[in-house]
Design a protein around this motif. Structure first.
Motif, PDB file in Angstrom:
ATOM      1  N   ASP A  50       1.076   4.105  -3.109  1.00 20.01           N
ATOM      2  CA  ASP A  50       0.842   5.535  -2.898  1.00 20.01           C
ATOM      3  C   ASP A  50       2.059   6.359  -3.311  1.00 20.01           C
ATOM      4  O   ASP A  50       1.933   7.420  -3.939  1.00 20.01           O
ATOM      5  N   SER A  67       0.825  -1.207   0.000  1.00 21.04           N
ATOM      6  CA  SER A  67       0.000   0.000   0.000  1.00 21.04           C
ATOM      7  C   SER A  67       0.863   1.263   0.000  1.00 21.04           C
ATOM      8  O   SER A  67       0.597   2.217  -0.751  1.00 21.04           O
ATOM      9  N   ASP A 113       2.337   6.462  -7.099  1.00 22.54           N
ATOM     10  CA  ASP A 113       1.311   7.347  -7.658  1.00 22.54           C
ATOM     11  C   ASP A 113       1.767   8.805  -7.603  1.00 22.54           C
ATOM     12  O   ASP A 113       1.578   9.570  -8.567  1.00 22.54           O
TER      13      ASP A 113
END
Length: 285
Positions: A182, A178, A185
Motif C-alpha cells: 500500500d 500488505s 502504491d
C-alpha cells in the motif's frame, strides 16, 4: 560541534544510518554482486560475533539503514567491526584509498511501537521512496525484505529478530507485506503525478560508483538536539526518554571534573553513568 555520548541499554532499539563520502555511490551493487555478497557475509559474521539482534536493514548506493538492538551493550564494537571491514573491501574493490564513511553513524533511539512499525516500513520502502525501483522486491542490492523471497535463501545467514509487535517472522511478514504494498502504491502515484520516473534495477546496477546524486550539495551540519535523537509517536514517551537522556548527560558533565584521567569504565561506575556509555572522544564508536 561536540560529539554526543553514546548511551546504551539492553532494551534500546536503534535506527542506525550512515552515509558515504560526499554521498558517492560506493555501495552500488554493480553488475557482479561482489559487494552485496561480501556485505551480506560481513553483516552475518558481525551479528554472530557481537550477538546483536537485527530487525531489518537496507543498503542503498550511498547510505545504509539498520534497525537493531545490542543486548550486550556492544553496539559501538559491532559498528566499528562492520564499517571498518566494509570500508576496506570497498577501497580494494574500487581501487581507491581514503575514507568511505567520513562521519560517525547516527544511532537514534526508537522509543515506542508505533514509531518502530513506521520506521520499518520507511526502511523497507526506501528504494521506492528514492525512485530507484517501484517495489522492494526489485531492489538489486541488500534489503531484509529479500529474506522472505525464497527458501532456502542466502539471507538465512542473518537470523532476523521479529519486531516486538509480532510473535514470529511469518506473522510479521504477512502484515508488513500488505502495508509495504500500500505504501509503495502511494509513492508510485505521487511520482506519476509529478512525472518523476523510476530508475529501474538495471540502471541502478550500471550506476558508476564514483557518481553522486545530482541534488548533492555541501550543507553545514545542523546541530541536533536530544529530541532529534529520539524517534517516537507518543509525546509523553518522548519527553520521558529525553528526560532520561538529559539526566545521564548532566551526570556525566557534573562528575567529569572530579574524575579527570580515570579509566572511563571506572568513571562511569563511580559517577552513576549507566554501563555501556561510551566516551565521545572514542573515534571507534
Amino acid at each position: 560541534m561536540g560529539r554526543p555520548l553514546r548511551l546504551q541499554d539492553p532494551s534500546f532499539i536503534y535506527f542506525i544510518t550512515n552515509r558515504t563520502l560526499e554521498s558517492r555511490f560506493f555501495l552500488s551493487p554493480g553488475q557482479n554482486d561482489l559487494l552485496s555478497q561480501f556485505t551480506l557475509k560481513l553483516l552475518a559474521d558481525s551479528q554472530h560475533k557481537y550477538q546483536v539482534e537485527i530487525f531489518s536493514f537496507v543498503f542503498l548506493s550511498n547510505h545504509f539503514h539498520l534497525i537493531l538492538r545490542a543486548p550486550h551493550l556492544n553496539l559501538s564494537e559491532f559498528m566499528s567491526h562492520f564499517q571498518s571491514r566494509l570500508a576496506r573491501f570497498i577501497n580494494a574493490l574500487r581501487q581507491r584509498r581514503g575514507t568511505v564513511f567520513p562521519n560517525r553513524y547516527d544511532a537514534n533511539f526508537i522509543a515506542d511501537d508505533a514509531a518502530l512499525l513506521s520506521l520499518t516500513i520507511y526502511l523497507l520502502a526506501n528504494p521506492t521512496r528514492a525512485r530507484l525501483v517501484e517495489h522492494p522486491d526489485q531492489w538489486p542490492s541488500l534489503i531484509s525484505h529479500h529474506a522472505y523471497r525464497s527458501n532456502p535463501s542466502p539471507y538465512d545467514a542473518i537470523p532476523l529478530t521479529p519486531l516486538p509487535l509480532f510473535p514470529d517472522l511469518q506473522t510479521q511478514q504477512a502484515v508488513l507485506s500488505s502495508l509495504i504494498d500500500d505504501h509503495c502504491d502511494r509513492l508510485i502515484q505521487n511520482a506519476a503525478r509529478r512525472r518523476q520516473p523510476f530508475l529501474g534495477p538495471s540502471r541502478v546496477r550500471r550506476t558508476p560508483w564514483h557518481g553522486q546524486p545530482a541534488s548533492y550539495s555541501i550543507a553545514p551540519s545542523k546541530r541536533r538536539t536530544l529530541n532529534d535523537r529520539v524517534m517516537c509517536h507518543a509525546n509523553q514517551i518522548r519527553r520521558q526518554f529525553v528526560t532520561h537522556l538529559r539526566a545521564v548527560i548532566d551526570a556525566y558533565h557534573a562528575a567529569r571534573p572530579h574524575f579527570r584521567g580515570e579509566a572511563f569504565a571506572r568513571f562511569c561506575q563511580r559517577a552513576g553513568v549507566p554501563a555501556g556509555t561510551h566516551h565521545p572522544r572514542n573515534s571507534w564508536c
